[in-house]
Design a protein around this motif. Structure first.
Motif, PDB file in Angstrom:
ATOM      1  N   TRP A 267       0.790  -1.192  -0.144  1.00  0.00           N
ATOM      2  CA  TRP A 267       0.193  -0.002   0.134  1.00  0.00           C
ATOM      3  C   TRP A 267       0.869   1.215  -0.129  1.00  0.00           C
ATOM      4  CZ3 TRP A 267       0.327   3.588   3.935  1.00  0.00           C
ATOM      5  CH2 TRP A 267       0.823   3.183   5.128  1.00  0.00           C
ATOM      6  N   GLN A 268       2.213   1.355   0.518  1.00  0.00           N
ATOM      7  CA  GLN A 268       2.925   2.242   0.546  1.00  0.00           C
ATOM      8  C   GLN A 268       3.563   2.416  -0.721  1.00  0.00           C
ATOM      9  OE1 GLN A 268       5.171   0.665   3.873  1.00  0.00           O
ATOM     10  NE2 GLN A 268       5.123   2.646   5.083  1.00  0.00           N
ATOM     11  N   LEU A 269       3.996   1.338  -1.394  1.00  0.00           N
ATOM     12  CA  LEU A 269       4.554   1.450  -2.803  1.00  0.00           C
ATOM     13  C   LEU A 269       3.383   2.038  -3.763  1.00  0.00           C
ATOM     14  CD1 LEU A 269       6.321  -2.031  -3.105  1.00  0.00           C
ATOM     15  CD2 LEU A 269       7.155   0.441  -3.062  1.00  0.00           C
ATOM     16  N   ASN A 270       2.336   1.617  -3.508  1.00  0.00           N
ATOM     17  CA  ASN A 270       0.892   2.201  -4.399  1.00  0.00           C
ATOM     18  C   ASN A 270       0.860   3.611  -4.298  1.00  0.00           C
ATOM     19  OD1 ASN A 270      -0.169   0.238  -6.221  1.00  0.00           O
ATOM     20  ND2 ASN A 270      -0.643  -1.011  -4.443  1.00  0.00           N
ATOM     21  N   ILE A 271       0.823   3.969  -2.939  1.00  0.00           N
ATOM     22  CA  ILE A 271       0.787   5.674  -2.559  1.00  0.00           C
ATOM     23  C   ILE A 271       2.237   6.420  -3.305  1.00  0.00           C
ATOM     24  CG2 ILE A 271       0.991   7.416  -0.804  1.00  0.00           C
ATOM     25  CD1 ILE A 271      -0.663   5.637   0.920  1.00  0.00           C
ATOM     26  N   GLY A 272       3.246   5.570  -3.136  1.00  0.00           N
ATOM     27  CA  GLY A 272       4.497   6.222  -3.882  1.00  0.00           C
ATOM     28  C   GLY A 272       4.308   6.214  -5.369  1.00  0.00           C
ATOM     29  N   ILE A 274       1.522   6.836  -7.184  1.00  0.00           N
ATOM     30  CA  ILE A 274       0.631   7.919  -7.410  1.00  0.00           C
ATOM     31  C   ILE A 274       1.395   9.299  -7.223  1.00  0.00           C
ATOM     32  CG2 ILE A 274      -1.486   9.150  -6.678  1.00  0.00           C
ATOM     33  CD1 ILE A 274      -2.590   6.464  -5.688  1.00  0.00           C
ATOM     34  N   LEU A 275       2.100   9.329  -6.023  1.00  0.00           N
ATOM     35  CA  LEU A 275       2.942  10.672  -5.966  1.00  0.00           C
ATOM     36  C   LEU A 275       4.110  10.819  -6.912  1.00  0.00           C
ATOM     37  CD1 LEU A 275       3.513  10.420  -1.939  1.00  0.00           C
ATOM     38  CD2 LEU A 275       1.713  11.750  -3.454  1.00  0.00           C
ATOM     39  N   ASP A 276       4.400   9.782  -7.568  1.00  0.00           N
ATOM     40  CA  ASP A 276       5.462   9.654  -8.569  1.00  0.00           C
ATOM     41  C   ASP A 276       5.041   9.983 -10.017  1.00  0.00           C
ATOM     42  OD1 ASP A 276       8.330   8.908  -9.480  1.00  0.00           O
ATOM     43  OD2 ASP A 276       7.204   7.201 -10.766  1.00  0.00           O
ATOM     44  N   LYS A 277       3.561   9.779 -10.221  1.00  0.00           N
ATOM     45  CA  LYS A 277       3.126  10.146 -11.381  1.00  0.00           C
ATOM     46  C   LYS A 277       2.857  11.503 -11.316  1.00  0.00           C
ATOM     47  CE  LYS A 277      -0.829   8.750 -14.462  1.00  0.00           C
ATOM     48  NZ  LYS A 277      -1.904   7.691 -14.842  1.00  0.00           N
ATOM     49  N   LEU A 278       2.176  11.969 -10.207  1.00  0.00           N
ATOM     50  CA  LEU A 278       1.980  13.430  -9.991  1.00  0.00           C
ATOM     51  C   LEU A 278       3.412  14.104 -10.255  1.00  0.00           C
ATOM     52  CD1 LEU A 278      -0.404  13.388  -6.905  1.00  0.00           C
ATOM     53  CD2 LEU A 278      -1.204  14.023  -9.568  1.00  0.00           C
ATOM     54  N   LYS A 279       4.506  13.782  -9.556  1.00  0.00           N
ATOM     55  CA  LYS A 279       5.695  14.446  -9.929  1.00  0.00           C
ATOM     56  C   LYS A 279       6.149  14.547 -11.316  1.00  0.00           C
ATOM     57  CE  LYS A 279      10.588  14.002  -8.495  1.00  0.00           C
ATOM     58  NZ  LYS A 279      11.645  13.101  -7.824  1.00  0.00           N
ATOM     59  N   THR A 280       5.931  13.495 -12.017  1.00  0.00           N
ATOM     60  CA  THR A 280       6.093  13.322 -13.481  1.00  0.00           C
ATOM     61  C   THR A 280       5.270  14.522 -14.324  1.00  0.00           C
ATOM     62  OG1 THR A 280       6.662  11.042 -13.394  1.00  0.00           O
ATOM     63  CG2 THR A 280       6.008  12.159 -15.325  1.00  0.00           C
ATOM     64  N   ILE A 281       3.918  14.500 -13.992  1.00  0.00           N
ATOM     65  CA  ILE A 281       3.242  15.477 -14.469  1.00  0.00           C
ATOM     66  C   ILE A 281       3.743  16.963 -14.385  1.00  0.00           C
ATOM     67  CG2 ILE A 281       0.951  16.599 -14.698  1.00  0.00           C
ATOM     68  CD1 ILE A 281      -0.219  13.535 -13.643  1.00  0.00           C
ATOM     69  N   PHE A 282       3.935  17.333 -13.093  1.00  0.00           N
ATOM     70  CA  PHE A 282       4.481  18.533 -12.808  1.00  0.00           C
ATOM     71  C   PHE A 282       5.878  19.003 -13.087  1.00  0.00           C
ATOM     72  CE2 PHE A 282       0.522  17.952 -10.087  1.00  0.00           C
ATOM     73  CZ  PHE A 282      -0.173  19.322 -10.730  1.00  0.00           C
ATOM     74  N   THR A 283       6.666  18.066 -12.980  1.00  0.00           N
ATOM     75  CA  THR A 283       8.170  18.299 -13.400  1.00  0.00           C
ATOM     76  C   THR A 283       8.599  17.877 -14.367  1.00  0.00           C
ATOM     77  OG1 THR A 283       8.960  16.457 -12.073  1.00  0.00           O
ATOM     78  CG2 THR A 283       8.315  18.360 -10.682  1.00  0.00           C
ATOM     79  N   GLY A 284       8.060  16.882 -15.054  1.00  0.00           N
ATOM     80  CA  GLY A 284       8.706  16.078 -16.372  1.00  0.00           C
ATOM     81  C   GLY A 284       9.401  15.113 -16.140  1.00  0.00           C
ATOM     82  N   SER A 285       9.708  14.776 -14.911  1.00  0.00           N
ATOM     83  CA  SER A 285      10.906  13.881 -14.502  1.00  0.00           C
ATOM     84  C   SER A 285      10.290  12.507 -14.914  1.00  0.00           C
ATOM     85  CB  SER A 285      10.950  13.650 -13.017  1.00  0.00           C
ATOM     86  OG  SER A 285       9.933  13.468 -12.262  1.00  0.00           O
ATOM     87  N   ASN A 286      11.265  11.507 -15.030  1.00  0.00           N
ATOM     88  CA  ASN A 286      10.756   9.927 -15.361  1.00  0.00           C
ATOM     89  C   ASN A 286      10.170   9.453 -14.090  1.00  0.00           C
ATOM     90  OD1 ASN A 286      12.000  10.294 -17.889  1.00  0.00           O
ATOM     91  ND2 ASN A 286      13.835   9.121 -17.365  1.00  0.00           N
ATOM     92  N   ARG A 287       9.168   8.499 -14.643  1.00  0.00           N
ATOM     93  CA  ARG A 287       8.524   7.671 -13.695  1.00  0.00           C
ATOM     94  C   ARG A 287       9.741   6.659 -13.002  1.00  0.00           C
ATOM     95  NH1 ARG A 287       3.020   6.472 -14.781  1.00  0.00           N
ATOM     96  NH2 ARG A 287       3.325   5.357 -12.887  1.00  0.00           N
ATOM     97  N   THR A 288       9.526   6.456 -11.848  1.00  0.00           N
ATOM     98  CA  THR A 288      10.451   5.383 -11.335  1.00  0.00           C
ATOM     99  C   THR A 288       9.515   4.199 -10.525  1.00  0.00           C
ATOM    100  OG1 THR A 288      10.422   6.865  -9.197  1.00  0.00           O
ATOM    101  CG2 THR A 288      12.060   6.996 -10.578  1.00  0.00           C
ATOM    102  N   ILE A 289       8.336   4.453 -10.297  1.00  0.00           N
ATOM    103  CA  ILE A 289       7.381   3.343  -9.754  1.00  0.00           C
ATOM    104  C   ILE A 289       6.165   3.402 -10.695  1.00  0.00           C
ATOM    105  CG2 ILE A 289       6.294   2.545  -7.824  1.00  0.00           C
ATOM    106  CD1 ILE A 289       7.970   4.486  -5.856  1.00  0.00           C
ATOM    107  N   THR A 290       5.972   2.338 -11.126  1.00  0.00           N
ATOM    108  CA  THR A 290       4.906   2.146 -12.117  1.00  0.00           C
ATOM    109  C   THR A 290       4.258   0.539 -11.598  1.00  0.00           C
ATOM    110  OG1 THR A 290       5.775   0.570 -13.684  1.00  0.00           O
ATOM    111  CG2 THR A 290       5.977   2.883 -13.995  1.00  0.00           C
ATOM    112  N   LYS A 291       3.112   0.524 -11.993  1.00  0.00           N
ATOM    113  CA  LYS A 291       2.298  -0.850 -11.690  1.00  0.00           C
ATOM    114  C   LYS A 291       3.154  -2.163 -12.140  1.00  0.00           C
ATOM    115  CE  LYS A 291      -2.465   0.917 -12.377  1.00  0.00           C
ATOM    116  NZ  LYS A 291      -3.861   0.662 -12.921  1.00  0.00           N
ATOM    117  N   ASN A 292       3.824  -1.875 -13.251  1.00  0.00           N
ATOM    118  CA  ASN A 292       4.483  -2.962 -13.575  1.00  0.00           C
ATOM    119  C   ASN A 292       5.743  -3.612 -12.687  1.00  0.00           C
ATOM    120  OD1 ASN A 292       3.088  -3.646 -15.807  1.00  0.00           O
ATOM    121  ND2 ASN A 292       4.401  -2.575 -17.184  1.00  0.00           N
TER     122      ASN A 292
END
Length: 335
Positions: A267-272, A274-292
């Motif tokens: 559950w912590q990884l899933n929150i991470g 979501i936050l990682d995806k939001l960070k990508t949207i606002f900063t353009g950084s690469n995703r580091t945590i995905t469903k895969n």
């Protein structure tokens, strides 16, 4: 003469060191001159004669997506080690991953066939080995599927298909599928992130695990396969299967840091994620945590290395020795 693509990476630079130490004439592709200093740095870890060895290499600026540069590089070549790849686990990078990893490998295969080289060694990844969900170990014959695979693994699988296509056109080839490769110098990518993470003394460790192998074992096995009569085969290169908790524990101890003791919950990884995806949207950084990514942590594979051990009678280097060696270098460069 031997050609090495991806010579400025972890595997490529260690391969170049081995080849030059054995006085083998070698040519290497590079894309940008600033990467060459990293190769010199890798050489200096192992010998006082690093500059002399480096100067033995015939460097050619080029790209595996640039056919004319490949045609120039393949002249008088008898063997090719294809180590070049683009590494990213971000789904938004899929088009670039496919172009570099699949199309670039297709170019290498085509140029090897046209030039009539003796043999090609393609460096793939453990990610193209099929997953087992019933407790059995995964082998080279385990069925692979794109389902739940990360984009890097998908494009490396496509690259392997290009190499097998070359085999059907009478190209002698071998494919190696290394696990997580432990080695020094590339602290911001690959296994280097384990050393960087351990150095910070975090309390938490991720679930799951993988197969691990030292970089020196990888290049030794590659050259042994290339100098054998073996062809049209692929091999898992894993010395030991370890949990991420165990590998971080080993590295932390060699650095004099407190090992992590608390497992990250899913559950912590899933929150991470979501936050990682939001960070990508606002900063353009690469995703580091995905469903895969999370799926892979939840369903780790155990890899069987018996096939390579049957054809090459060698003892794997102790991972503890490689970890100690790499940790000392990390500390020296970050103190």
């Amino acid at each position: 003469m031997v050609l090495v693509t991806g010579g400025t990476g972890l595997v490529g630079s260690h391969l170049l060191l081995k080849l030059t130490r054995e006085n083998i004439a070698v040519r290497a592709l590079y894309r940008s001159a600033d990467k060459l200093s990293q190769v010199k740095n890798i050489f200096s870890y192992y010998t006082d004669d690093s500059l002399s060895l480096f100067n033995q290499i015939e460097w050619i600026q080029g790209d595996i997506l640039d056919i004319p540069s490949l045609e120039n590089a393949i002249v008088n070549i008898t063997q090719v080690y294809h180590c070049a790849a683009f590494i990213s686990f971000d789904p938004s990078d899929f088009k670039k991953l496919e172009r570099v990893n699949r199309e670039g490998t297709a170019n290498i295969v085509n140029i090897c066939i046209a030039a009539g080289i003796n043999k090609l060694c393609h460096v793939s990844t453990i990610g193209t080995i099929g997953r087992t969900l019933n407790g059995e170990t995964a082998t080279e014959e385990t069925d692979w599927t794109r389902q739940n695979a990360n984009p890097y693994a998908i494009t490396k699988h496509l690259a392997e298909m290009e190499v097998w296509r070359g085999a059907q056109e009478n190209l002698n080839m071998v494919i190696v599928n290394p696990g997580v490769i432990l080695g020094p110098g590339f602290w911001d990518s690959g296994s280097g992130s384990f050393f960087k993470t351990a150095s910070k003394g975090y309390n938490y460790y991720p679930p799951g695990g993988s197969g691990f192998i030292s970089v020196t074992d990888v290049v030794t096995l590659m050259t042994t396969l290339m100098n054998s009569n073996i062809h049209s085969e692929r091999y898992i290169l894993v010395a030991e299967n370890l949990s991420y908790k165990d590998i971080l524990h080993k590295i932390a101890l060699t650095m004099g840091k407190r090992p992590p003791t608390k497992p990250l919950k899913f559950w912590q990884l899933n929150i991470g994620r979501i936050l990682d995806k939001l960070k990508t949207i606002f900063t353009g950084s690469n995703r580091t945590i995905t469903k895969n990514t999370i799926y892979g942590l939840k369903h780790p594979s155990i890899f069987n290395n018996s096939k390579i051990k049957q054809v090459i009678k060698t003892d794997f280097e102790s991972l503890d020795e490689q970890i100690t060696f790499s940790s000392k270098l990390f500390i020296a460069e970050h103190s």
